[in-house]
Structure formats: structure tokens, C-alpha cells
Scaffold this active site. Structure first.
Site, mmCIF file in Angstrom:
data_model
loop_
_atom_site.group_PDB
_atom_site.id
_atom_site.type_symbol
_atom_site.label_atom_id
_atom_site.label_comp_id
_atom_site.label_asym_id
_atom_site.label_seq_id
_atom_site.Cartn_x
_atom_site.Cartn_y
_atom_site.Cartn_z
ATOM 1 C CE1 TYR A 145 0.543 4.043 -39.643
ATOM 2 C CE2 TYR A 145 0.001 5.172 -37.589
ATOM 3 C CZ TYR A 145 -0.274 4.908 -38.927
ATOM 4 O OH TYR A 145 -1.363 5.509 -39.528
ATOM 5 C CG ASP A 230 -1.350 1.564 -30.873
ATOM 6 O OD1 ASP A 230 -2.203 0.669 -31.063
ATOM 7 O OD2 ASP A 230 -1.275 2.575 -31.582
ATOM 8 C CB ILE A 232 -4.840 -1.116 -32.838
ATOM 9 C CG1 ILE A 232 -3.629 -1.001 -33.772
ATOM 10 C CG2 ILE A 232 -4.995 0.132 -32.019
ATOM 11 C CD1 ILE A 232 -3.810 0.073 -34.827
ATOM 12 C CE LYS A 272 -4.752 -0.713 -38.614
ATOM 13 N NZ LYS A 272 -4.655 -0.220 -39.998
#
Length: 473
Positions: A145, A230, A232, A272
């Protein structure tokens, strides 16, 4: 005498990345079906707008929560006054139960180990402050990202060393790549404090396999470092294989009574899975009491409002709603993902096979004029200006192979996505015609106006893309 700090005047935020620059160009000329039908369609924003009707329906059916009432009586004053930065217990309990539900209730979470933050951005930065000192490094698998360059490095002074993954195995993490990244950090005299992964991956849209998770745990055990997972996008998995949380593997492999148990940390958010990025709700989950304590103190710099916590605690506590939402949202994501893949295939473009997320990792290597990152940026500019689509070039995600792009599919209507695919198909066909007519000049025809716009920011994009790649070597 300098009047401003180094932080204010430095250029390390990453705002001049092609990832963010594409957003700026979109904002200058946004597509609108009626007002601006030839504008740029935003496909660079990983936002989930597919299930707003479910959220709005719940709000309509629960006016007390939306109106900040309890048993019909207003609690606005109570919520408006000062709240302890540990967070509302009811919300933290609802949040941990929701996290378990997304993971098929295969693992449970203790609300005392949860720290609330203003989104996942704040959660990741807070963990950097807790785990690393300035100049320490975290290893990240590529592609990753683009916002991590800002989130992990800008204010903390931490460094990122890429774990170079390739298309030859679907960009999977290998032991050799992990070891090489670790050695590269040592060559740069950086102390490695941990590994950070996104699972499911942004930008790949794939879930980590059990083998990869076991490899990561073995690696951090051997090196005596941390692992940040992570997660999410954990609720966006719409196809097999199912999502496997690192917490699940920790328990299966009996790490509970080892030091590894305290060196694994999870980042989560409702941005998200629930499509609520504007609510700024993120969380850190850790088995390390000192990390939880320090992160909780730091969270006072980025709190989640009491009103938000109250509303969402009511929503997430409604198990009938959450069960329906998770199932229906995944069905809608699967359908929309298939639309994008089918549309690109119709244009002669393939994607990495994926099963999660709000985007696809798109293979446009065959459209490059040469196998270089210069050619990738040139193709990206054509797609932004000539085609009118903002997608993210792989170089902004630190991919080491030119020609890959991230395209988002959940932040627009079906009609808009279909229009985007028609535009892309027309572009590919026109490029083929142009190339066939003049093979030595593989350039899509551009208007003078478009060309002048491109020149105005070319140096900006190239400076970031190639300076960053130099720093990685």
C-alpha cells in the site's frame, strides 16, 4: 534562522507519489454522469460503497442509536462531555466480537487488549512509535500500500526495507525473499524490528496462505523481532481460500506460552469491511501489556468520538444485522469483482487471481512500449488523461516489475464501472491500431491540451518513482 521545522519543510510525506497525484488529477476533473460525462473515473480509491443501503436501513430501524438516545431518553450530554481515552467498554466489547465473527469465530479477542485509534493509519503509526526508534526498519512484502511510506515513516523516522516478491509465484512471500530483505537491511546498517504484512493484501487482493503465515512466525521467532498483521480487509474475502488470521495460526502452532505471542500485533479498522472510512475507527490488538499501555496513552492524540462509539456499539451488537451484512456484502463484492475481471478480459487484459479486497492487481505489461518503469508511468499518464481512469501504477506500490496496476471496483455504480471498461477497451483497440500502423512509434494519439498537462507534472512523478526505487536498492 529557520522559522519552520525540518518536518514541515522536508519532502518525505509521499504526497507527490503517483498514487496521490492521480487523486489530485481526478479532483480537478471528476466524472459525473450528467455534469461531466467525459471526466476522470476514480478507480484509485479503495472504498466500499456497495452496502450502504444495509447500513442506512439499520439506522432507519434504530432511531434511538442514530439519535443518541437510550430507552427513548437523550444521552447527548453524556456523550458530548469528556470521555476516558480507553474507549467505551460497550464499543470495545462489540468490536472484538465483530472481529471474531468475521474470522468465523475460530478465534476470540479480549477487549482489554484492544486499543482504539482514529483509523488504521493512526494504528500503524502508533505501533511504529511503540516498536521502533528512528532509523529502525520494518520489512514489507512488495507490492505494498503506497500510504505506508507516509504512515510508517514520515513522523516516526522508521525505515521500510522491501521483501521483493515476484509474479513468478503470484507475489507470494518466500523464505529466500525474507532472508534477502533482512540482509539488505543489515547492509544498510539498519536494525530490523519487525515485519509488516497486509492480510488480505492491498494491492493484490489475495489472502496469505497458512504456509506463509507459518513461515512469517518462524522467521520472527528466529530473528527475535515483531510481526504486524494489518487485517483491515478481513471481512472482504468473497472467494476461497477463506481468510486465516495470524491469531488463528498462533494458537494452532502453540505459540501462546512463547515470546512470539507478545510480538505479534493486529491492526483492524471499520473503514473497509463496513465502508466507514469517514468515521475514523481503527484498532490495535496486542498480547503485549506494555504495547497496549503505551498505545493507549498515545491514542489520546487520535481518539474515536464518543458519539461514533455509541452508534457503532449498537450496530455491531445487533448480531442479526452483522450476520446479514457480512454475508450480503461479500456476495456483492464477488459480483462486482467478476464484473471488473470480465470487463478487462474483454479488453484483452488479465488480472492476478484474487479472492478479497476492493481492487484487482491488473497486468498491463503487454501494453508497455518497453519493459521499464518509465514506460509504466507513460502508460499510466495515458490512462489518466486519454482514457479518463485514475488507477494506481505498480511503481507507486513499490512493485519490482513494471506494468502492473491496481484498479478499484467497489467505489462506483455498476453503470460507471461498465463505462470504465468500455473506455479501457477502446483505448487498447486504438493502441493496437496505432502500433500496427506505425510499429516503431508505440504511442497513443494525444491532443495538444492533454500533452501539455502531462508535461506539467512528469518531473514530479518521475522524481518520486525513481528516487524511491534507488533508495530501495
Amino acid at each position: 534562522m529557520k522559522l519552520l521545522s525540518e518536518k514541515a519543510t522536508c519532502n518525505s510525506h509521499g504526497q507527490d507519489s503517483s498514487y496521490f497525484l492521480g487523486w489530485q488529477e481526478y479532483e480537478k476533473n471528476p466524472y459525473d454522469e450528467v455534469q461531466n460525462p467525459k471526466g476522470i473515473i476514480q478507480m484509485g480509491l479503495a472504498e466500499n460503497q456497495l452496502s450502504f443501503d444495509l447500513l442506512e436501513s439499520w439506522l432507519a430501524q434504530n432511531p434511538d442509536a442514530a439519535g443518541f438516545k437510550r430507552n427513548g431518553e437523550s444521552i447527548f450530554r453524556e456523550l458530548a462531555l469528556f470521555q476516558d481515552y480507553h474507549g467505551l467498554p460497550a464499543f470495545k466489547n462489540a468490536m472484538t466480537k465483530f472481529m471474531s465473527e468475521i474470522r468465523g469465530n475460530k478465534v476470540s479477542f479480549d477487549s482489554n487488549k484492544l486499543v482504539l485509534t482514529a483509523g488504521a493509519t493512526s494504528a500503524n503509526e502508533t505501533l511504529m512509535f511503540c516498536l521502533a526508534d528512528q532509523g529502525d526498519a520494518f520489512l514489507l512484502p512488495t507490492p505494498y500500500y503506497p500510504g505506508f511510506d507516509r504512515d510508517l515513516k514520515w513522523r516516526t523516522g522508521a525505515e521500510i526495507v522491501p521483501i521483493q516478491c515476484t509474479s513468478s509465484n503470484g507475489f507470494r512471500i518466500t523464505e529466500a525473499a525474507l532472508e534477502e530483505a533482512y540482509l539488505e537491511a543489515k547492509r544498510r546498517n539498519l536494525r530490523v524490528k519487525g515485519v509488516l504484512v497486509t492480510n488480505p493484501s492491498n494491492p493484490l487482493g489475495t489472502t496469505l496462505s497458512r504456509n506463509e503465515l507459518e513461515l512469517l512466525l518462524s522467521f520472527i521467532d528466529a530473528k527475535e523481532i515483531h510481526l504486524i498483521s494489518d487485517e483491515i480487509y478481513s471481512g472482504t474475502v468473497f472467494n476461497s481460500p477463506n481468510f486465516v488470521s495470524v491469531m488463528e495460526v498462533l494458537i494452532e502452532k502453540n505459540y501462546m506460552k512463547t515470546q512470539v505471542w507478545e510480538r505479534v500485533h493486529i491492526v483492524y479498522s471499520l473503514s473497509k469491511d463496513l465502508g466507514l472510512p469517514g468515521f475514523r475507527v481503527g484498532a490495535i490488538y496486542s498480547n503485549d501489556e506494555m504495547v497496549v499501555s503505551a498505545a493507549t496513552k498515545m491514542s489520546s492524540f487520535g481518539l474515536v468520538s464518543s458519539q461514533t462509539q455509541y452508534l457503532l456499539s449498537a450496530m455491531l451488537s445487533d448480531k442479526k444485522f452483522t450476520k446479514k451484512y457480512i454475508s450480503e456484502n461479500q456476495k456483492r463484492l464477488k459480483k462486482r469483482h467478476a464484473m471488473l475481471v470480465r470487463g478487462l478480459k474483454n479488453a484483452g487484459i488479465s488480472c492476478l487471481e484474487s479472492n478479497a479486497g476492493l481492487f484487482c492487481w491488473v497486468d498491463m505489461r503487454h501494453l508497455l512500449s518497453s519493459n521499464t518503469f518509465e514506460a509504466e508511468i507513460d502508460l499510466w499518464k495515458k490512462i489518466v488523461y486519454d482514457v479518463g481512469l485514475n488507477i494506481s501504477p505498480g511503481s507507486s506500490c513499490h512493485c519490482n516489475e513494471p506494468g502492473w496496476f491496481r484498479a478499484c471496483f467497489a467505489n462506483m455504480s455498476e453503470d460507471t464501472l461498465n463505462l470504465a471498461m468500455r473506455r479501457m477497451k477502446s483505448f487498447v483497440e486504438s493502441t493496437a491500431i496505432s502500433t500496427n500502423n506505425n510499429p516503431s512509434h508505440q504511442t497513443y494519439q494525444q491532443s495538444n491540451t492533454t500533452s501539455s498537462k502531462k508535461k506539467s507534472f512528469s518531473k514530479w512523478v518521475f522524481r518520486l518513482s525513481f528516487n524511491d526505487r534507488q533508495r530501495e536498492r
